[in-house]
Design an enzyme around this catalytic site. Structure first.
Site, PDB file in Angstrom:
ATOM      1  N   ASN A   1       0.772  -1.271   0.045  1.00 11.60           N
ATOM      2  CA  ASN A   1      -0.036   0.047  -0.139  1.00 11.60           C
ATOM      3  C   ASN A   1       0.909   1.274   0.047  1.00 11.60           C
ATOM      4  OD1 ASN A   1      -0.230   1.722   2.645  1.00 11.60           O
ATOM      5  ND2 ASN A   1       0.180  -0.553   3.194  1.00 11.60           N
TER       6      ASN A   1
ATOM      7  N   CYS B   1       5.471   3.952   9.766  1.00 15.59           N
ATOM      8  CA  CYS B   1       5.153   4.108   8.247  1.00 15.59           C
ATOM      9  C   CYS B   1       6.392   4.139   7.444  1.00 15.59           C
ATOM     10  CB  CYS B   1       4.289   5.134   8.361  1.00 15.59           C
ATOM     11  SG  CYS B   1       3.565   5.425   6.500  1.00 15.59           S
TER      12      CYS B   1
ATOM     13  N   ASN C   1       5.166  -2.926  12.023  1.00 19.13           N
ATOM     14  CA  ASN C   1       4.574  -2.034  11.037  1.00 19.13           C
ATOM     15  C   ASN C   1       5.046  -2.762   9.560  1.00 19.13           C
ATOM     16  OD1 ASN C   1       3.522  -0.082   9.286  1.00 19.13           O
ATOM     17  ND2 ASN C   1       3.650   1.281  11.233  1.00 19.13           N
TER      18      ASN C   1
ATOM     19  N   CYS D   1      12.110 -32.721   1.731  1.00 12.92           N
ATOM     20  CA  CYS D   1      11.217 -33.662   1.032  1.00 12.92           C
ATOM     21  C   CYS D   1       9.820 -33.695   1.777  1.00 12.92           C
ATOM     22  CB  CYS D   1      11.641 -35.194   1.097  1.00 12.92           C
ATOM     23  SG  CYS D   1      12.124 -35.730   2.635  1.00 12.92           S
TER      24      CYS D   1
END
Length: 446
Positions: free
Chosen positions: A72, A134, A199, A398
């Site tokens: 975003n 942010c 965040n 595996c």
């Protein structure tokens, strides 16, 4: 009786499930709907100096049409500050038993931070979260991860806020650092009552191979965004455990609100086991709606009943003791792969990855298989993947690629003996592989 209520930094909440600051917490209408659904708390979408968001602002990372992650470019709330404050006050009055935390962000200006904090405190919020995480847009303005990546700034800004409020102060940390414990330490030194993490992770989710544009495209241009969703859960678990294990965090009993890839009750329990006191969701709600709280509550409650826990505190942090430095891992611990011939569907993925990317210890041999296979020669033959125990190093690749649940299991060796499944009495490698056919599909003496 199962008690799901918690106390987080003095804040009471009817359960540990909170909404993280983001699009689902942008208005009183959304919080009202979330609380009616059953969420125990919410962190209001970050407020601060007015911003202008872009369009479009999301892109996704998909696998077989399933969204594993969201990227975003959305900034903090673009709604008027006074409207946000008014709605915060309204929602807290309507839901006094729910935790209402307000996320805030400002430029590197002490007066602006202090002014905003006082307004939030007057709204009746239970606590304040400082958004130091942010990774896009806001760092260019000197805030967000610009502060969260610098321990000195993190400590200083936290102390500014601490001096002017008596509300619990939660610092939201960014994962976009070399060592998250350094900023966690700085936040606590600055006066943080609690921590929240992680965040979003700075990212580019993809490129359009026809137009060459980076996604999401805003008029042909894009920027580095914030990545969230199921795909970041392992990173979030790791960073949560690192912070929860810090001596300072444990001595001061600093609570942690964890987030990052949580979409089920199982995810939530893992974070609680690694030291979180509450968990926050955002991307999962964006993709599924508030209804997911029903699964979170019922799943957690049933798991606690099955394990004999009556409260979150009974198991919080219980898995931290299982994490040790690499040099403390037991070098003599040994496992090898065991293939169940009755479950094998003969896709040979185990053989291929072991041959091409692991330790080349699985062979294809003649034997009575359940279905005929056609090898590259085009002839019908009966083939079966067989592990050579003496060469298997127990890497477990595996097992992870096998499409059949429990077809391949990792069996622990003890004192050069193999710990066999229940029902197999002889502790010898010859016994492994004996099934309904009575054939020994692979074997080696002790």
């Amino acid at each position: 009786m199962i008690e799901l209520s918690i106390e987080f930094a003095g804040i009471r909440s009817i359960n540990p499930f909170w909404l993280a600051s983001g699009p689902p917490t942008n208005s009183a209408a959304q919080l009202n709907a979330a609380f009616e659904a059953g969420f125990g708390g919410a962190v209001w979408k970050t407020i601060g100096t007015a911003v202008e968001n872009v369009s479009n602002r999301y892109s996704s990372y998909k696998k077989w049409d399933r969204i594993l992650g969201l990227n975003n470019l959305e900034l903090i709330s673009d709604r008027p500050l006074e409207l946000n404050l008014k709605e915060i006050q309204e929602i807290k009055k309507r839901w006094p038993d729910r935790a209402v935390i307000v996320s805030i962000m400002e430029e590197y200006d002490r007066e602006k931070w202090e002014e905003l904090v006082k307004k939030v405190e007057a709204s009746g919020a239970d606590g304040i979260e400082l958004n130091f995480g942010c990774p896009h847009g806001m760092p260019e303005r000197g805030t967000g991860s610009k502060i969260g990546q610098d321990p000195i700034l993190c400590r200083e800004v936290t102390s500014w806020v601490k001096r002017v409020t008596r509300l619990p102060l939660i610092v939201k940390l960014t994962p976009n650092v070399t060592d998250i414990t350094q900023t966690a330490k700085a936040a606590i030194e600055g006066g943080a009552t609690a921590l929240s993490l992680i965040n979003t992770i700075q990212s580019i989710s993809g490129v359009d191979l026809d137009t060459f544009e980076v996604l999401p495209s805003i008029g042909g241009k894009s920027s580095y965004g914030g990545y969230s969703g199921e795909a970041i859960k392992p990173i979030a678990l790791s960073l949560t455990a690192k912070v929860a294990s810090m001596e300072m965090v444990q001595e001061k009993q600093v609570p942690i609100s964890a987030m990052g890839g949580i979409s089920t009750w199982r995810d939530s329990v893992e974070f609680l086991l690694l030291g979180a006191s509450s968990v926050q969701l955002c991307s999962a709600v964006m993709l599924n709606g508030f209804r997911i709280i029903e699964d979170l509550l019922s799943g957690l409650k049933h798991w606690m009943e099955a394990k004999g826990f009556s409260s979150i505190a009974d198991f919080r942090g219980k898995s931290l003791s299982h994490i040790v430095p690499f040099h403390q891992l037991e070098p003599t611990f040994k496992q090898i792969a065991q293939i169940d011939p009755q479950k094998c569907i003969h896709c040979f993925l185990c053989y291929i990855v072991c041959r091409d990317a692991a330790h080349h210890c699985i062979d294809l041999t003649d034997g009575k298989a359940l279905y005929p296979v056609i090898p590259s020669s085009g002839k019908h033959e009966w083939m079966f993947p067989k592990v050579r125990p003496e060469d298997c190093v127990g890497c477990s690749l595996c097992q992870h690629v096998c499409p059949v649940d429990s077809c391949i299991e990792m069996i622990t060796m003890e004192a050069q003996k193999l710990e066999l499944r229940p029902g197999i009495q002889k502790k010898s490698w010859e016994a492994i592989g004996k099934r309904a056919t009575g054939e020994v599909l692979y074997g080696c003496s002790d």
